[in-house]
Design a protein around this motif. Sequence first.
Motif, PDB file in Angstrom:
ATOM      1  N   LEU A  25       0.797  -1.219   0.000  1.00  0.00           N
ATOM      2  CA  LEU A  25       0.000   0.000   0.000  1.00  0.00           C
ATOM      3  C   LEU A  25       0.834   1.275   0.000  1.00  0.00           C
ATOM      4  N   THR A  26       2.052   1.215   0.524  1.00  0.00           N
ATOM      5  CA  THR A  26       2.869   2.428   0.628  1.00  0.00           C
ATOM      6  C   THR A  26       4.343   2.070   0.761  1.00  0.00           C
ATOM      7  N   ALA A  27       5.180   2.982   0.294  1.00  0.00           N
ATOM      8  CA  ALA A  27       6.632   2.846   0.481  1.00  0.00           C
ATOM      9  C   ALA A  27       7.173   4.028   1.269  1.00  0.00           C
ATOM     10  N   ASP A  28       6.275   4.829   1.849  1.00  0.00           N
ATOM     11  CA  ASP A  28       6.704   5.999   2.601  1.00  0.00           C
ATOM     12  C   ASP A  28       7.417   5.590   3.891  1.00  0.00           C
ATOM     13  N   PHE A  29       8.458   6.370   4.228  1.00  0.00           N
ATOM     14  CA  PHE A  29       9.343   6.003   5.328  1.00  0.00           C
ATOM     15  C   PHE A  29       8.593   5.858   6.652  1.00  0.00           C
ATOM     16  N   GLU A  30       7.653   6.752   6.939  1.00  0.00           N
ATOM     17  CA  GLU A  30       6.953   6.713   8.221  1.00  0.00           C
ATOM     18  C   GLU A  30       6.285   5.358   8.437  1.00  0.00           C
ATOM     19  N   TYR A  31       5.628   4.865   7.409  1.00  0.00           N
ATOM     20  CA  TYR A  31       4.949   3.581   7.516  1.00  0.00           C
ATOM     21  C   TYR A  31       5.939   2.418   7.512  1.00  0.00           C
ATOM     22  N   VAL A  32       6.869   2.464   6.581  1.00  0.00           N
ATOM     23  CA  VAL A  32       7.804   1.341   6.418  1.00  0.00           C
ATOM     24  C   VAL A  32       8.665   1.152   7.659  1.00  0.00           C
ATOM     25  N   SER A  33       9.179   2.242   8.220  1.00  0.00           N
ATOM     26  CA  SER A  33      10.041   2.113   9.405  1.00  0.00           C
ATOM     27  C   SER A  33       9.262   1.562  10.588  1.00  0.00           C
ATOM     28  N   SER A  34       7.997   1.982  10.745  1.00  0.00           N
ATOM     29  CA  SER A  34       7.182   1.459  11.838  1.00  0.00           C
ATOM     30  C   SER A  34       6.918  -0.030  11.642  1.00  0.00           C
ATOM     31  N   ALA A  35       6.634  -0.426  10.412  1.00  0.00           N
ATOM     32  CA  ALA A  35       6.392  -1.838  10.123  1.00  0.00           C
ATOM     33  C   ALA A  35       7.643  -2.678  10.363  1.00  0.00           C
ATOM     34  N   LYS A  36       8.804  -2.154   9.986  1.00  0.00           N
ATOM     35  CA  LYS A  36      10.042  -2.906  10.197  1.00  0.00           C
ATOM     36  C   LYS A  36      10.375  -3.022  11.682  1.00  0.00           C
ATOM     37  N   LEU A  37      10.105  -1.968  12.455  1.00  0.00           N
ATOM     38  CA  LEU A  37      10.311  -2.063  13.899  1.00  0.00           C
ATOM     39  C   LEU A  37       9.355  -3.090  14.492  1.00  0.00           C
TER      40      LEU A  37
END
Length: 745
Positions: free
Chosen positions: A193-205
Amino acid sequence: MGKQALFTLCVLVFGTGHGFASIVGGVPPVGASSQPGGPSVVASVNAAPQEENPAPEPATQPNRITTTTSLTTVKMRSRFSDPSLFKSVLSYQLPAELEGALDKCRQGLTDECFFSLKGFEADPNPALASAANMELAALALQRGMPKEALAYAQAAVKLTPDDPYPVLYSGWVYLSLGKYKKARQAFADLMYLTADFEYVSSAKLGTALTWYFDGDEKKAAQDLQYLYTADPYTISLTAYLLGDVSSRMKGSKQFAPIFLQQALEHDKNNYAAVKLLAKLAEKEKNKLHAWQYYATLYALDPQNEAVAKKMAKYEDAIGAKAENFLYYLRLENPIAARVESVPSPEVRMALYATREGKPAVLQSLKFIPSGTARITDEKLGEVKSLASYQERRLEYNPQTAAVDLLDAKGHVEFSAKRPFVISLEQDDRTLLLRDAVTPNLFAADLSDKELKGSVTVIPQEGGMTFINTVRAEDLVPSLLAARTQEIRQEEALRALAVVFRSALLDTVEKDPQAPYHITDNDSFFKFRGINMVFPNLLEAARVSVGVRLKNTQPGLYEDCGPLGADTCTNTLHKPDYQFSVVNVGKYMLSNPPVDLVSKPQDSTHWSDVKWVYLFDGADVEERLNRQMKFGRLRALEPLKRTQNGRVLSMRFTGSKGTYEAQTPQEIAFLLGAGSLRSNFFDIIPFYKGKNIRSFMVRGYDSGLGVGLCLQGAEGLAKEGLDYMGIIKYYFPEARLLDTKTGKIK
């Protein structure tokens, strides 16, 4: 010089109360230097306890964590300047229909808020129903209902399938429930759904934490190492987690202290890192380091009996006096000696104050005047005149319950059971107080300090207390001196001088007859002595003399995010933010704007502005069970909030009782021994069965967000604003009073 102040151990972030927030100054090695601020426990754990350069592991070793090299650090700083780290795509748009219900949440009426929102969960408008379900999910998680929270979040996913936030939130709720495989799937689905850093970094954490809680150290380490070099906003947390993981991995245990010290280097408030360093030092049978770390924890929470026992155990084992390992500023003679006095109202300041905001009871103290001094009894009048630079000692005599004045040879010159005053004949001279002694070494900052004005000595049961009476203008430069680590720009210092002057005069006028108006250990008025003052600080006070704020609260806080507690923002790119429970979580996830005036110079040190911590539920249980039958921790629910959503009160729900904390200071103590930087945060609990085993707190800025932001003022000064411009920026509704003429501008 003997014992010398190296760094600040404990300074309460937003007010005297139950806990201190600045835990350790990065845990530097002995010999490091910084501003004195309290009894400091220096703990330096060797990177590799057995060898300076440990031999490499065999190539077949699968579970190996490596630390960053200097080249990697350079690459990290370069990556941390990427524009994507300062771009925010999060939307705070809120349906108007929900505003009334959410206002009840802000007032602390969470039951009414919850049931009002339920009226919209099945609304025919998908966007409205999705927003209502997301708010219900966030409230349910706070109220200790993670299964219900998941159901609401999943409903929002179905209603608005293209919105990435419900998908991300579902992953975190799965993680909260301990459903790690489903959490990883939700985080993976987000990537479509998104590649934006805010979402991706939270998902990776979140993904890293699923492996961490599931006990798969190898996979956790792989994800954490990526985050450590890719996300500047979680670097301290990931360093702590890497330290914890490596402490349990064969072939990597020697790296645990390195990662933990890096966690503290990037965020000195990382309480969990100090706890783990204490345990590791104990495991390694390093008695000195174990005592030092446990003493640090004890200074933050002196009522913790388990920590007190550990500290006592290792204090006996190291076979030396505890004070030999505490670092205070020591002065042989007055340094400032002569400083011109500026006519202004007098302020009474309690000296050697405790964290509770009361003067500590001392058993003895030495003093040296830089000019002729007089000792005056409240009934007998002047009883003694002392020549300049003659040292005297005040000592409590338990046999007579009086305070004795002794000369250099130990002869008693005067005894008193009533208060008496030490004053200087010339108002441009100073008085050095040194070698303060009290039974509790952690009660107060016992560093030597030089001051102006007079000192009232108050004999009482068990010892004596000290009150300094000093002109407000003479105090301002010393208050500035305690903040020079935060700001150094001349115009920023002048703006801060106006704030200090205004706050001092407001405090005096509020209660002119108070025994004391401020303390030297106040979170706002930090006093380390006029010996810390440099000419630029005297100049800052002189240039701004006579300027006072009126019709406003002259507050301050150290570091600021985009939003303050009031209408002031710290960026031209003001976020289109409005309060809701969900929007608070989004704001904590959001990237700071590139023009943030408090942006740190070092891109690896964002924790002063944007921070995240992991705490043990058992620690909260221990603190609450001292006060009541609380049982196991079940829920952490914010109640009353400010307009933007800063937490003012919180409900702690246990298996045997419920407790409501009524101040931000008490909340900070109960959650993390005072280590939370501000009251602008959200919480994600992690459950084991019905109980919260740990929880993550994500927050922005420091303090209460009211008044002058120190780093913001520094940034504005660098952009060319003068001190009056900075004052107008942070106090737009204020009026300026000229204390010389009495005219309002």
